[in-house]
Design a protein around this motif. Structure first.
Motif, PDB file in Angstrom:
ATOM      1  N   ALA A 294      25.920  54.357  37.693  1.00  0.00           N
ATOM      2  CA  ALA A 294      24.531  53.964  37.924  1.00  0.00           C
ATOM      3  C   ALA A 294      24.095  52.898  36.923  1.00  0.00           C
ATOM      4  CB  ALA A 294      23.628  55.189  37.849  1.00  0.00           C
ATOM      5  N   LEU A 295      24.483  53.069  35.669  1.00  0.00           N
ATOM      6  CA  LEU A 295      24.161  52.073  34.660  1.00  0.00           C
ATOM      7  C   LEU A 295      24.964  50.793  34.870  1.00  0.00           C
ATOM      8  CD1 LEU A 295      23.924  54.443  31.587  1.00  0.00           C
ATOM      9  CD2 LEU A 295      22.041  53.182  32.634  1.00  0.00           C
ATOM     10  N   ALA A 296      26.213  50.942  35.329  1.00  0.00           N
ATOM     11  CA  ALA A 296      27.047  49.761  35.578  1.00  0.00           C
ATOM     12  C   ALA A 296      26.436  48.863  36.653  1.00  0.00           C
ATOM     13  CB  ALA A 296      28.448  50.188  36.002  1.00  0.00           C
ATOM     14  N   LEU A 297      25.711  49.455  37.583  1.00  0.00           N
ATOM     15  CA  LEU A 297      25.115  48.670  38.665  1.00  0.00           C
ATOM     16  C   LEU A 297      23.922  47.851  38.202  1.00  0.00           C
ATOM     17  CD1 LEU A 297      25.226  51.312  41.548  1.00  0.00           C
ATOM     18  CD2 LEU A 297      26.727  49.337  41.237  1.00  0.00           C
ATOM     19  N   THR A 298      23.337  48.204  37.066  1.00  0.00           N
ATOM     20  CA  THR A 298      22.102  47.561  36.653  1.00  0.00           C
ATOM     21  C   THR A 298      22.223  46.765  35.362  1.00  0.00           C
ATOM     22  OG1 THR A 298      21.407  49.537  35.422  1.00  0.00           O
ATOM     23  CG2 THR A 298      20.741  49.388  37.726  1.00  0.00           C
ATOM     24  N   GLU A 299      23.301  46.962  34.617  1.00  0.00           N
ATOM     25  CA  GLU A 299      23.437  46.312  33.318  1.00  0.00           C
ATOM     26  C   GLU A 299      24.374  45.116  33.402  1.00  0.00           C
ATOM     27  OE1 GLU A 299      24.818  49.341  30.678  1.00  0.00           O
ATOM     28  OE2 GLU A 299      22.848  50.268  30.479  1.00  0.00           O
ATOM     29  N   GLY A 300      23.873  43.941  33.058  1.00  0.00           N
ATOM     30  CA  GLY A 300      24.728  42.765  32.975  1.00  0.00           C
ATOM     31  C   GLY A 300      24.974  42.089  34.309  1.00  0.00           C
ATOM     32  N   PRO A 301      25.508  40.874  34.253  1.00  0.00           N
ATOM     33  CA  PRO A 301      25.762  40.100  35.463  1.00  0.00           C
ATOM     34  C   PRO A 301      27.096  40.456  36.109  1.00  0.00           C
ATOM     35  CG  PRO A 301      26.372  38.808  33.567  1.00  0.00           C
ATOM     36  CD  PRO A 301      25.832  40.112  33.037  1.00  0.00           C
ATOM     37  N   ASP A 302      27.258  40.062  37.363  1.00  0.00           N
ATOM     38  CA  ASP A 302      28.568  40.148  37.995  1.00  0.00           C
ATOM     39  C   ASP A 302      29.497  39.125  37.336  1.00  0.00           C
ATOM     40  OD1 ASP A 302      27.627  42.026  39.777  1.00  0.00           O
ATOM     41  OD2 ASP A 302      27.188  40.574  41.350  1.00  0.00           O
ATOM     42  N   LEU A 303      30.727  39.540  37.077  1.00  0.00           N
ATOM     43  CA  LEU A 303      31.693  38.654  36.447  1.00  0.00           C
ATOM     44  C   LEU A 303      32.666  38.163  37.522  1.00  0.00           C
ATOM     45  CD1 LEU A 303      32.368  40.604  33.128  1.00  0.00           C
ATOM     46  CD2 LEU A 303      30.660  38.825  33.611  1.00  0.00           C
ATOM     47  N   PRO A 304      32.635  36.871  37.834  1.00  0.00           N
ATOM     48  CA  PRO A 304      33.384  36.378  38.995  1.00  0.00           C
ATOM     49  C   PRO A 304      34.882  36.533  38.890  1.00  0.00           C
ATOM     50  CG  PRO A 304      32.480  34.551  37.713  1.00  0.00           C
ATOM     51  CD  PRO A 304      31.860  35.789  37.170  1.00  0.00           C
ATOM     52  N   TRP A 305      35.437  36.588  37.673  1.00  0.00           N
ATOM     53  CA  TRP A 305      36.885  36.702  37.548  1.00  0.00           C
ATOM     54  C   TRP A 305      37.406  38.089  37.926  1.00  0.00           C
ATOM     55  CZ3 TRP A 305      33.659  34.853  33.711  1.00  0.00           C
ATOM     56  CH2 TRP A 305      33.293  35.751  32.705  1.00  0.00           C
ATOM     57  N   TYR A 306      36.506  39.054  38.166  1.00  0.00           N
ATOM     58  CA  TYR A 306      36.925  40.356  38.669  1.00  0.00           C
ATOM     59  C   TYR A 306      36.818  40.447  40.195  1.00  0.00           C
ATOM     60  CZ  TYR A 306      36.990  42.243  33.935  1.00  0.00           C
ATOM     61  OH  TYR A 306      37.292  42.483  32.613  1.00  0.00           O
ATOM     62  N   ALA A 307      36.193  39.471  40.821  1.00  0.00           N
ATOM     63  CA  ALA A 307      35.961  39.523  42.271  1.00  0.00           C
ATOM     64  C   ALA A 307      37.257  39.274  43.035  1.00  0.00           C
ATOM     65  CB  ALA A 307      34.916  38.497  42.666  1.00  0.00           C
ATOM     66  N   ARG A 308      37.350  39.875  44.215  1.00  0.00           N
ATOM     67  CA  ARG A 308      38.474  39.662  45.117  1.00  0.00           C
ATOM     68  C   ARG A 308      37.926  39.229  46.476  1.00  0.00           C
ATOM     69  NH1 ARG A 308      40.266  39.706  40.842  1.00  0.00           N
ATOM     70  NH2 ARG A 308      42.082  40.802  40.000  1.00  0.00           N
ATOM     71  N   SER A 309      38.734  38.536  47.257  1.00  0.00           N
ATOM     72  CA  SER A 309      38.277  37.966  48.529  1.00  0.00           C
ATOM     73  C   SER A 309      38.512  38.905  49.708  1.00  0.00           C
ATOM     74  CB  SER A 309      38.986  36.632  48.782  1.00  0.00           C
ATOM     75  OG  SER A 309      40.396  36.810  48.840  1.00  0.00           O
ATOM     76  N   TYR A 310      38.753  40.177  49.460  1.00  0.00           N
ATOM     77  CA  TYR A 310      39.021  41.137  50.532  1.00  0.00           C
ATOM     78  C   TYR A 310      37.727  41.466  51.281  1.00  0.00           C
ATOM     79  CZ  TYR A 310      42.703  41.890  47.016  1.00  0.00           C
ATOM     80  OH  TYR A 310      43.683  41.713  46.074  1.00  0.00           O
ATOM     81  N   PRO A 311      37.832  41.949  52.523  1.00  0.00           N
ATOM     82  CA  PRO A 311      36.632  42.404  53.238  1.00  0.00           C
ATOM     83  C   PRO A 311      35.943  43.525  52.461  1.00  0.00           C
ATOM     84  CG  PRO A 311      38.510  42.245  54.721  1.00  0.00           C
ATOM     85  CD  PRO A 311      39.064  42.067  53.343  1.00  0.00           C
ATOM     86  N   GLN A 312      34.629  43.452  52.406  1.00  0.00           N
ATOM     87  CA  GLN A 312      33.876  44.430  51.630  1.00  0.00           C
ATOM     88  C   GLN A 312      33.411  45.611  52.480  1.00  0.00           C
ATOM     89  OE1 GLN A 312      30.863  42.901  49.030  1.00  0.00           O
ATOM     90  NE2 GLN A 312      32.185  41.303  48.180  1.00  0.00           N
TER      91      GLN A 312
END
Length: 222
Positions: A199-217
């Protein structure tokens, strides 16, 4: 004793999650601080705290740093022995399980970095991840069958804390596992300490693009 626990980004730092679960589940008094993953200068932020310059790091009352997750578990267990099972055979298996997580499953870690902000579906993780999943099924089934559950070695222990990010990866990347492994994953998703962390991870800090993957969500399971 009050400890100082230095952690990384809640959404992405799997080793930080393991250490935090140890202090949260066992209600251990710890002052917690976080380093930012945004600028990728984690080593510089930790220069004065620990020679390893990595998270998590547990700092003892006299300033001694403990910078490896397994060492953190063992250090905390000196004052809080219930971190490991009381039963000697269960304790031995729990330590074996935690050590294997600590040193193994390289394909799963590389292909599926922990990301608690997104879930994926309908993609092929490859043979290396599949082999890691079959190994997880085997050792989880052994422990659950021998000690009767609901956690790996009976009651919740450090071994389960170490496998929480693995469960999050299986859930978040929609990986196919056996029915018994899926039930163990669901237990982690429903566990209150993990839910609080996410719950805290969803609200604290920005999304970091180097962890993103191009798979269907997909929607986060559970």
């Amino acid at each position: 004793m009050t400890y100082h626990l230095i952690l990384g980004d809640r959404a992405y730092s799997s080793w930080s999650l393991r250490a935090w679960l140890l202090v949260d589940r066992w209600d251990i008094d710890a002052d917690i601080s976080y380093v930012s993953f945004l600028s990728r200068d984690v080593e510089a932020q930790l220069e004065r705290a620990t020679p390893s310059r990595t998270v998590p790091t547990l700092v003892l009352a006299d300033g001694t740093p403990v910078w490896d997750s397994l060492a953190v578990a063992e250090t905390l267990a000196e004052a809080h022995p219930s971190i490991w099972p009381e039963d000697a055979p269960a304790r031995a298996v729990a330590r074996s399980l935690a050590a294997e997580m600590h040193s193994g499953f390289g394909a799963l870690r590389e292909v599926c970095p922990m990301n608690l902000r997104v879930a994926y579906q309908d993609w092929d993780p490859g043979d290396g991840v599949a082999a890691d999943l079959r190994r997880l099924e085997r050792i989880w089934d052994y422990a659950l069958d021998r000690f009767g559950g609901p956690w790996l070695c009976g009651e919740y222990s450090a071994a389960d804390a170490f496998y929480t990010p693995v469960a999050a990866r299986i859930a978040g990347y929609g990986l196919n596992v056996s029915e018994s492994a899926a039930a163990y994953v669901r237990a982690h998703l429903e566990e209150p300490s993990f839910r609080a962390w996410r719950a805290l991870a969803l609200t604290e800090g920005p999304d970091l693009p180097w962890y993103a993957r191009s798979y269907p969500q997909a929607d986060w399971p559970g």
